[in-house]
Motif scaffolding. Structure first.
Motif, PDB file in Angstrom:
ATOM      1  N   LEU A 178       9.703   0.000  -6.533  1.00 15.99           N
ATOM      2  CA  LEU A 178       9.170   0.347  -5.035  1.00 15.99           C
ATOM      3  C   LEU A 178       9.428   2.383  -4.619  1.00 15.99           C
ATOM      4  O   LEU A 178      10.235   2.566  -5.153  1.00 15.99           O
ATOM      5  N   VAL A 179       8.407   3.135  -3.650  1.00 14.21           N
ATOM      6  CA  VAL A 179       8.228   3.865  -3.472  1.00 14.21           C
ATOM      7  C   VAL A 179       9.565   3.784  -1.731  1.00 14.21           C
ATOM      8  O   VAL A 179       8.531   3.723  -1.051  1.00 14.21           O
ATOM      9  N   ARG A 180      11.124   3.863  -1.640  1.00 17.27           N
ATOM     10  CA  ARG A 180      11.238   3.742  -0.473  1.00 17.27           C
ATOM     11  C   ARG A 180      11.143   4.629   0.128  1.00 17.27           C
ATOM     12  O   ARG A 180      10.330   4.472   2.059  1.00 17.27           O
ATOM     13  N   ILE A 191       8.995  -8.337  -2.667  1.00 12.71           N
ATOM     14  CA  ILE A 191      10.752  -7.970  -3.326  1.00 12.71           C
ATOM     15  C   ILE A 191      11.701  -9.377  -4.042  1.00 12.71           C
ATOM     16  O   ILE A 191      12.641  -9.289  -4.694  1.00 12.71           O
ATOM     17  N   ALA A 192      11.742 -10.096  -2.731  1.00 14.93           N
ATOM     18  CA  ALA A 192      12.928 -10.698  -2.485  1.00 14.93           C
ATOM     19  C   ALA A 192      12.148 -12.205  -4.169  1.00 14.93           C
ATOM     20  O   ALA A 192      13.233 -12.797  -4.914  1.00 14.93           O
ATOM     21  N   ILE A 240      13.385   3.116  -6.102  1.00 14.74           N
ATOM     22  CA  ILE A 240      13.464   1.737  -6.746  1.00 14.74           C
ATOM     23  C   ILE A 240      12.671   1.234  -7.877  1.00 14.74           C
ATOM     24  O   ILE A 240      12.323   0.417  -7.297  1.00 14.74           O
ATOM     25  N   TYR A 286      13.159 -10.359  -7.437  1.00 18.27           N
ATOM     26  CA  TYR A 286      14.839 -10.166  -7.119  1.00 18.27           C
ATOM     27  C   TYR A 286      15.705 -11.360  -8.204  1.00 18.27           C
ATOM     28  O   TYR A 286      16.059 -11.545  -8.625  1.00 18.27           O
ATOM     29  N   ILE A 345      12.358  -1.782 -10.274  1.00 21.84           N
ATOM     30  CA  ILE A 345      12.587  -3.863  -9.888  1.00 21.84           C
ATOM     31  C   ILE A 345      12.321  -4.109 -11.294  1.00 21.84           C
ATOM     32  O   ILE A 345      11.273  -4.010 -11.235  1.00 21.84           O
ATOM     33  N   VAL A 366       5.610  -7.615   1.990  1.00 22.84           N
ATOM     34  CA  VAL A 366       6.864  -6.349   1.128  1.00 22.84           C
ATOM     35  C   VAL A 366       8.175  -7.335   0.829  1.00 22.84           C
ATOM     36  O   VAL A 366       8.213  -6.997  -0.228  1.00 22.84           O
ATOM     37  N   GLY A 367       8.810  -7.226   1.596  1.00 23.87           N
ATOM     38  CA  GLY A 367      10.235  -7.923   1.484  1.00 23.87           C
ATOM     39  C   GLY A 367      10.117  -9.774   0.711  1.00 23.87           C
ATOM     40  O   GLY A 367      10.556  -9.638   0.139  1.00 23.87           O
ATOM     41  N   PHE A 425       0.575  -0.513   0.394  1.00 26.75           N
ATOM     42  CA  PHE A 425       0.218   0.076  -0.353  1.00 26.75           C
ATOM     43  C   PHE A 425       1.077   1.416  -0.143  1.00 26.75           C
ATOM     44  O   PHE A 425       1.774   1.381   1.120  1.00 26.75           O
ATOM     45  N   ASP A 426       0.604   1.875  -0.483  1.00 27.21           N
ATOM     46  CA  ASP A 426       1.215   2.716  -1.009  1.00 27.21           C
ATOM     47  C   ASP A 426       2.634   3.516  -1.752  1.00 27.21           C
ATOM     48  O   ASP A 426       3.019   4.406  -1.722  1.00 27.21           O
ATOM     49  N   VAL A 427       3.395   2.278  -1.994  1.00 31.56           N
ATOM     50  CA  VAL A 427       4.649   2.318  -1.625  1.00 31.56           C
ATOM     51  C   VAL A 427       4.677   0.764  -3.671  1.00 31.56           C
ATOM     52  O   VAL A 427       6.378   1.551  -3.694  1.00 31.56           O
ATOM     53  N   ASP A 452      12.344   8.284  -2.843  1.00 29.90           N
ATOM     54  CA  ASP A 452      13.221   7.527  -2.726  1.00 29.90           C
ATOM     55  C   ASP A 452      13.230   5.993  -3.814  1.00 29.90           C
ATOM     56  O   ASP A 452      12.321   5.569  -3.329  1.00 29.90           O
TER      57      ASP A 452
END
Lengths: 321, 321
Positions: free
Chosen positions: B165-167, B223-224, B175, B227, B177, B219-220, B34-36, B173
């Motif tokens: 990703l909006v870190r 992203i994993a 990113i 990648y 992917i 979220v983690g 959410f939001d990122v 910031d």
């Protein structure tokens, strides 16, 4: 890597009656990843000797370096080992010697090292009935005894090495992430004891949606930084909106130590696990050592006793000595 | 890829007075993020034509396919473009034609496509004073006009392509992917309008720490999974503890559509942006098409009009036609 390692060990542990292992310290949470992230240290840890016994069950026969219970059901290594034997419905028996270097209540996974070591060692002596990852739930039973909460963010990196992400607790889903090779940790342990259960009790059970969004943005950033070996991104992501502001007040000199680490080139710095240890991550050993020196100066000045460690990230977890 | 693409375009856009671009739809939030988090679609989007003008400022000269304001300050493309010209302190002028295919209020980034397209196109016509990533803050001004909140989770993937990703929002910031090559999206848009501002107003401003931990674990994991191209991990991570349970009640047939997607092989399914569109991600186009067929049957049965799209993830974002 791990496979080759195992192939050698298969030969070594076959018909082995005794095993001596190194049980690494770990840094859980890592600022943004409360309850889900952890990393494994390389040169900080306990040792254990585990021997097959004719007598069924688990006995803690020796415990050096700490004032902890020897009674199996009250010892984290004992409880973790019993959970494993129960799952196997095994009549096997083992004697465990524990040589503690990691202080209880230090915040670098003292109970996790013992829990992880016990199940790793017994798994080896039994001819590896479990994959390493499948040992995590047994080791978590040790954590439950230690702090009332079966968390995995120390036992997972202790067993698997590198960085670990607990994506989910139910069902348990653990992702191992290799560490960029130049990543080093500095950990300072001010000699006050802070129980995990106490450090948990100060936390609020609700958080603002805004803070939570910032937190999961940073978790995503940290994972992305690890995969892309982007040290700056790792550093930018090492930020804790939620837990650090509350817990850090329990740790003497926290703000100054953190500022000192960042001022000496740390990528990021925060509370290790539930504290009181404070970690910093750096690119390169020289920076990590410089940070150790600067952190030491702070606690020297405050006349507060401390232990300090510099370690690269341990890629493999518990290892046979 | 992007660099080669740009080298060709440099030649093409030099002294160019007019540009025609494709402005892609996007899926924001992606369940856990959410939001990122957001991703860019490949074959769903608007078109824009932007022309240099002798008259300073921005004019929306044509708007086809939607009943939206032509007045520059009330049009998201106009506002984004003005923010960019202001940052450049530029006297340049541009006329913008917008050909909308993405319906306003659909939840697949209609306003973001126009905002992103405007700043991308003008940046090209000006000889690229900005890197693409640096256009995001200008496009966010369009989002602020559209829904009162300058969010980046649609404009970032629209401009950069792939997953973004909006870190962090402050400082911004972002990113990028890359998407695993076999990842496809199915998006169904039930023809009800749900304003982003309304969909935001139902949200609670605090969340339980427990739910937040589950969310950042996912979220983690997502992203994993991206990648490592681990489609199963991507699927396991597409879970929303926080927003979906609240917002999904605003979307007719949501539970059935989601169950249908999962029952037909989707890795995961959830609300696209603030809804009412529902997305599913799949490995492979055949599965994505099968899901589209099954989702269609659900809304056909409910006699609810809908639009449905199957698209791979667009690796590059806005493109010149």
């Amino acid at each position: 890597m791990r496979l080759c390692h195992f192939m050698t060990l298969d030969f070594k542990t076959h018909n082995m009656n005794e095993i001596k292992i190194f049980c690494p310290a770990t840094i859980a949470n890592l600022s943004c990843g409360f309850d889900v992230l952890g990393l494994c240290l390389d040169n900080v840890g306990d040792e254990m000797v585990i021997r097959k016994s004719d007598k069924k069950g688990i006995r803690i026969t020796k415990l050096v370096g700490a004032d902890l219970p020897l009674e199996t059901e009250k010892n984290v290594a004992g409880v973790a080992a019993l959970a494993m034997l129960e799952a196997l419905n095994s009549d096997a028996g083992f004697d465990i010697e524990i040589y503690k270097n990691i202080k209880a209540g230090s915040g670098i996974g003292s109970s996790a090292a013992s829990s992880a070591g016990a199940v790793f060692g017994i798994n080896e002596l039994l001819g590896r009935p479990f994959e390493i990852k499948d040992l995590v739930p047994f080791a978590m039973q040790g954590e439950k005894l230690a702090c009332g909460n079966a968390h995995a963010d120390n036992v997972a990196p202790a067993l698997l090495g590198g960085f670990t992400l607990v994506r989910s607790y139910s069902p348990l889903d653990i992702i191992k992430i290799e560490s960029p090779s130049e990543l080093y940790a500095t950990v300072v342990h001010p000699q006050i004891e802070l129980k995990t259960s106490d450090a948990r009790s100060v936390l609020k059970q609700t958080v603002s949606l805004k803070s939570a969004i910032m937190q999961w943005g940073n978790v995503g950033g940290l994972i992305a930084g690890l995969y892309t070996k982007d040290y700056d991104l790792i550093g930018r992501s090492l930020h804790d909106e939620i837990v650090e502001p509350i817990r850090s007040v329990l740790i003497p000199g926290f703000d100054l130590i953190k500022r000192t680490a960042l001022g000496n080139g740390a990528l990021g710095s925060g509370i290790s696990g539930s504290g009181p240890s404070i970690f910093a991550l750096s690119k390169g050993e020289a920076t990590a050592k410089q940070i150790a020196k600067a952190m030491s100066a702070v606690y020297d000045e405050m006349k507060l006793p401390y232990e300090i460690h510099v370690s690269k990230v341990n890629p493999d977890g518990v290892r046979i000595l």
